[in-house]
Design an enzyme around this catalytic site. Sequence first.
Site, mmCIF file in Angstrom:
data_model
loop_
_atom_site.group_PDB
_atom_site.id
_atom_site.type_symbol
_atom_site.label_atom_id
_atom_site.label_comp_id
_atom_site.label_asym_id
_atom_site.label_seq_id
_atom_site.Cartn_x
_atom_site.Cartn_y
_atom_site.Cartn_z
ATOM 1 N N SER A 42 0.829 -1.209 0.000
ATOM 2 C CA SER A 42 0.000 0.000 0.000
ATOM 3 C C SER A 42 0.861 1.257 0.000
ATOM 4 O O SER A 42 1.865 1.349 0.703
ATOM 5 C CB SER A 42 -0.888 0.004 1.248
ATOM 6 O OG SER A 42 -1.616 1.207 1.311
ATOM 7 N N LYS A 66 -3.433 2.440 -2.021
ATOM 8 C CA LYS A 66 -3.004 3.405 -0.999
ATOM 9 C C LYS A 66 -4.140 3.639 0.002
ATOM 10 O O LYS A 66 -5.325 3.607 -0.366
ATOM 11 C CB LYS A 66 -2.616 4.707 -1.707
ATOM 12 C CG LYS A 66 -2.406 5.914 -0.806
ATOM 13 C CD LYS A 66 -1.032 5.928 -0.184
ATOM 14 C CE LYS A 66 -0.821 7.117 0.775
ATOM 15 N NZ LYS A 66 0.093 6.803 1.864
ATOM 16 N N ILE A 92 4.180 10.969 4.211
ATOM 17 C CA ILE A 92 3.239 11.374 3.172
ATOM 18 C C ILE A 92 1.955 11.890 3.823
ATOM 19 O O ILE A 92 1.384 12.881 3.382
ATOM 20 C CB ILE A 92 2.912 10.173 2.240
ATOM 21 C CG1 ILE A 92 4.213 9.486 1.762
ATOM 22 C CG2 ILE A 92 2.056 10.616 1.066
ATOM 23 C CD1 ILE A 92 5.084 10.290 0.860
ATOM 24 N N ASN A 148 -4.928 -0.533 8.199
ATOM 25 C CA ASN A 148 -3.668 0.158 8.460
ATOM 26 C C ASN A 148 -3.691 0.749 9.864
ATOM 27 O O ASN A 148 -4.056 1.895 10.060
ATOM 28 C CB ASN A 148 -3.417 1.245 7.415
ATOM 29 C CG ASN A 148 -1.992 1.755 7.499
ATOM 30 O OD1 ASN A 148 -1.241 1.338 8.378
ATOM 31 N ND2 ASN A 148 -1.626 2.640 6.602
ATOM 32 N N CYS A 151 0.230 3.321 10.467
ATOM 33 C CA CYS A 151 0.841 4.452 9.772
ATOM 34 C C CYS A 151 1.628 5.289 10.776
ATOM 35 O O CYS A 151 1.078 5.724 11.784
ATOM 36 C CB CYS A 151 -0.201 5.327 9.097
ATOM 37 S SG CYS A 151 0.585 6.798 8.389
ATOM 38 N N GLY A 238 12.643 0.162 2.445
ATOM 39 C CA GLY A 238 13.739 -0.168 1.537
ATOM 40 C C GLY A 238 14.688 -1.196 2.132
ATOM 41 O O GLY A 238 14.446 -1.716 3.233
HETATM 42 O O1 RRO Z 1 0.893 8.033 4.088
HETATM 43 C C1 RRO Z 1 1.883 7.798 4.816
HETATM 44 O O2 RRO Z 1 2.588 8.700 5.283
HETATM 45 C C2 RRO Z 1 2.255 6.428 5.190
HETATM 46 C C3 RRO Z 1 1.367 5.437 5.525
HETATM 47 BR BR1 RRO Z 1 -0.466 5.664 5.400
HETATM 48 C C4 RRO Z 1 1.837 4.195 6.008
HETATM 49 O O3 RRO Z 1 1.095 3.270 6.367
HETATM 50 N N1 RRO Z 1 3.164 4.029 6.115
HETATM 51 C C5 RRO Z 1 4.046 4.996 5.768
HETATM 52 O O4 RRO Z 1 5.257 4.783 5.876
HETATM 53 N N2 RRO Z 1 3.574 6.183 5.305
#
Ligand code: RRO
Length: 325
Positions: A42, A66, A92, A148, A151, A238
């Site tokens: 995702s 996503k 993100i 999820n 996050c 990574g």
């Molecule tokens: O969107 C993000 O910042 C994010 C999510 Br939802 C996640 O589950 N894992 C991540 O590393 N970034």
Amino acid sequence: MHSVVSQDANGDGAAPQLAPADVDLSVQLGPLHLDNPIMTASGTAGLGLEMEPFFDLAEAGAIVVKTITKAPRKGNPLPRLSETPSGLLNSIGLPNKGIDAFIEKTLPLLAGKSRCLVVNIAGGCHGEFSELAGRLDGLPGIDALELNISCPNVEDGNLPFARDPDVVKDLVAEVRSATSLPLITKLSPNVTDVASIAQAAKEGGSDAVSLINTVLGMSVDWRSGQPGLGTVIGGLSGPAVKPIALRMCLEVKRAVEIPIIGIGGIMSADDALEFLTVGASAVQVGTAHYKVPDIVPRLIAGLRERLAGAGRASVREQIASMKVP
Ligand code: RRO
């Protein structure tokens, strides 16, 4: 009956070799059947459609979209990505157009394009997770949900759902009662005892667990004092995280009877096979998409070649051969 490349082609009496095309890659994750164990992770393959220029979505064992939230989200302040020598930091912040837009606009375009479509959802509270699950229940084209709970880039950086087994059990149980779709719970590495969280997910009714989400980290320019990410702290993915992910998959395998999806730093078929050798029944590939956008078909071909070379007629034989104590 599997065909063979040739019956003793060298005339040396050695066992006949399997043809890569004859290796059976199908796996079972509880109620969920996958034609092969390679899933997209995702967040790294957009909503799936973005990958169409690079490979046929139907080649993947599953496409995982996503994260979808109830309300639209703009995402976190820039910069959202920071490269490090062996991994990628992200913050993100779950940007997405929300569940209504997903159901009305995205799903009709996506449905039927992949063999298995997994929708990753996140809520700000238990009720939101189960509300999202209820909205997606029974919609054509959706095969499973990934919860999820892990996050790292939510407002308070606190991982409110990932760390407490009681909270995880209650949350999954609430979602379980809102949908009959297979449930995968995505686990955080930023916990002390991942097996206890996997056990809680199982007790709540999760059909499988996927791990790991990203590892909390940061980068900084020592001259300017500027952090690499707008939120300062984010999640690392990574190759750097693969040994952590392998260790955590093994810990879950040792302690909990639940199908495991391994995630973390997979760049090659050998990496994928390492996860399948420590207890995972499938894998998700993420950060590698940014380097090799057609990594999915490459991994599938690589799995076939390596398993055929090892004399394995199926990937399930490899999974069952687990020897790591
Ligand atoms: O969107 C993000 O910042 C994010 C999510 Br939802 C996640 O589950 N894992 C991540 O590393 N970034």
